[in-house]
Motif scaffolding. Structure first.
Motif, short mmCIF file in Angstrom:
data_model
loop_
_atom_site.label_atom_id
_atom_site.label_comp_id
_atom_site.label_asym_id
_atom_site.label_seq_id
_atom_site.Cartn_x
_atom_site.Cartn_y
_atom_site.Cartn_z
N THR A 80 0.83 -1.21 0.00
CA THR A 80 0.00 0.00 0.00
C THR A 80 0.86 1.25 0.00
O THR A 80 0.65 2.18 -0.78
N VAL A 81 1.85 1.29 0.89
CA VAL A 81 2.74 2.45 0.98
C VAL A 81 3.54 2.61 -0.29
O VAL A 81 3.70 3.72 -0.83
N ARG A 82 4.06 1.51 -0.81
CA ARG A 82 4.85 1.56 -2.03
C ARG A 82 4.03 2.11 -3.20
O ARG A 82 4.50 2.92 -3.98
N SER A 83 2.78 1.65 -3.30
CA SER A 83 1.92 2.11 -4.39
C SER A 83 1.61 3.59 -4.26
O SER A 83 1.65 4.34 -5.25
N LYS A 84 1.30 4.03 -3.04
CA LYS A 84 1.00 5.45 -2.82
C LYS A 84 2.18 6.33 -3.18
O LYS A 84 2.03 7.38 -3.82
N LEU A 85 3.38 5.91 -2.78
CA LEU A 85 4.56 6.72 -3.05
C LEU A 85 4.90 6.71 -4.54
O LEU A 85 5.37 7.71 -5.08
N SER A 86 4.65 5.60 -5.20
CA SER A 86 4.87 5.55 -6.65
C SER A 86 3.90 6.48 -7.37
O SER A 86 4.28 7.21 -8.30
N GLN A 87 2.65 6.46 -6.94
CA GLN A 87 1.66 7.36 -7.53
C GLN A 87 2.05 8.82 -7.30
O GLN A 87 1.89 9.67 -8.19
N LEU A 88 2.58 9.10 -6.12
CA LEU A 88 2.97 10.47 -5.78
C LEU A 88 4.07 10.96 -6.72
O LEU A 88 4.04 12.10 -7.18
N GLN A 89 5.03 10.10 -7.00
CA GLN A 89 6.11 10.49 -7.92
C GLN A 89 5.55 10.79 -9.32
O GLN A 89 5.97 11.73 -9.98
N THR A 130 -4.05 16.15 -3.26
CA THR A 130 -4.16 15.15 -2.19
C THR A 130 -2.80 14.64 -1.73
O THR A 130 -2.74 13.70 -0.93
N ALA A 131 -1.71 15.23 -2.22
CA ALA A 131 -0.38 14.72 -1.91
C ALA A 131 -0.10 14.70 -0.41
O ALA A 131 0.38 13.71 0.14
N SER A 132 -0.41 15.81 0.27
CA SER A 132 -0.15 15.87 1.72
C SER A 132 -0.96 14.84 2.48
O SER A 132 -0.43 14.14 3.35
N ALA A 133 -2.24 14.72 2.14
CA ALA A 133 -3.10 13.74 2.82
C ALA A 133 -2.61 12.32 2.57
O ALA A 133 -2.63 11.47 3.46
N ASP A 134 -2.15 12.05 1.34
CA ASP A 134 -1.64 10.72 1.02
C ASP A 134 -0.39 10.40 1.82
O ASP A 134 -0.20 9.27 2.30
N ALA A 173 -2.53 20.10 10.73
CA ALA A 173 -1.56 21.14 10.39
C ALA A 173 -0.48 20.57 9.48
O ALA A 173 -0.06 21.21 8.51
N ALA A 174 -0.03 19.35 9.76
CA ALA A 174 0.98 18.71 8.91
C ALA A 174 0.46 18.49 7.50
O ALA A 174 1.22 18.49 6.54
N GLN A 175 -0.83 18.33 7.41
CA GLN A 175 -1.47 18.12 6.11
C GLN A 175 -1.68 19.45 5.37
O GLN A 175 -2.08 19.47 4.21
N GLY A 176 -1.41 20.56 6.05
CA GLY A 176 -1.60 21.87 5.45
C GLY A 176 -3.04 22.31 5.40
O GLY A 176 -3.40 23.19 4.62
#
Length: 264
Positions: A80-89, A130-134, A173-176
């Motif tokens: 799950t984490v790997r997929s989210k980070l790949s999508q983010l890139q 949605t980058a920050s939330a992801d 706050a971390a999510q902006g």
């Protein structure tokens, strides 16, 4: 937890994800500034192209170190984490490409050119919406995974006890997502009831949040975590039993007048 145990590698990954989430939130705010699309502002767009490229590089770096984490396959957290980070890139790279196209639309005498520039900037902004939330979600998944390794690694203490309400405010706050208007009203998006101003003041007094002027909304400030705030949030995520005190147990001193950083 024995102090002789090494610090869980998950902790630093969570911390980097939280720091990156805040950077994405700041970038999104700058892209949300409507004046960015005016003919006089190509230089600012070029600056944002550089900033977005750096974000893509940092996202790739976080993805690389997260792959090396010890992960259980019980709930497919690693996938799950790997997929989210790949999508983010992918979306970050696409956002940068749209900003490059916006610079190419540089004919100030052409309404069509200006319209296309605005469209490219809006597309870049939407891609990063949605980058920050992801990233926060990824940090939470990684932190939850740490629970399986309590007997192998140590988890740093937060050192700053948080109520449940303070924890939620710091997470937002971390999510902006948290801003304060000219009247001192705290907002989460269009919701003025999600976070109380007194909670933000309590976090400010502890040095966990700071204010930053909004590029998109004149007069507003965004409330973002400080480096210490990110440390505390990361430790709190990794220690879910922390921050469960009464959500209304903010000390009376924290309900005094707002510190300079949050006074409007």
């Amino acid at each position: 937890m024995s102090e002789s145990l090494p610090v869980a590698p998950h902790f630093n990954v969570c911390l980097q994800m939280l720091a990156l989430a805040t950077k994405y939130a700041q970038c999104f705010d700058r892209l949300d500034d409507q004046s960015l699309s005016t003919p006089e502002e190509p230089g600012r767009i070029v600056q944002q192209i550089k900033a977005v490229r750096l974000l893509a590089e940092e996202a790739a770096a976080v993805a690389k170190i997260s792959v090396a984490l010890p992960m259980s396959l019980l709930d497919h957290t690693d996938r799950t984490v790997r997929s989210k980070l790949s999508q983010l890139q992918v979306v970050t790279t696409a956002a940068g490409e749209n900003l490059e196209r916006a610079v190419e639309e540089s004919d100030p005498a052409s309404f069509a050119s200006l319209d296309m520039r605005l469209r490219h900037i809006d597309t870049a902004r939407d891609l990063l919406a949605t980058a920050s939330a992801d990233l926060i979600a990824c940090a939470e998944r990684v932190a939850a995974e740490m629970e399986r390794y309590r007997s192998t690694y140590s988890i740093p203490e937060a050192r700053h006890p948080l109520t449940a309400e303070q924890f939620q405010a710091l997470r937002l706050a971390a999510q902006g997502a948290v801003s304060v208007d000219e009247k001192g009203q705290a907002w989460v998006g269009l919701d003025k009831t999600a976070v109380r101003a007194s909670v933000l003041r309590a976090l400010d007094r502890q040095g966990l949040v700071a204010s930053e002027g909004s590029a998109a909304w004149a007069g507003d400030v965004h409330v973002l975590p400080t480096p210490m705030g990110m440390l505390v949030l990361s430790a709190s995520l990794c220690r879910p039993e922390r921050g469960v005190a009464d959500a209304r147990s903010t000390p009376p001193a924290a309900r005094a007048s707002a510190p300079a950083g949050l006074r409007r």
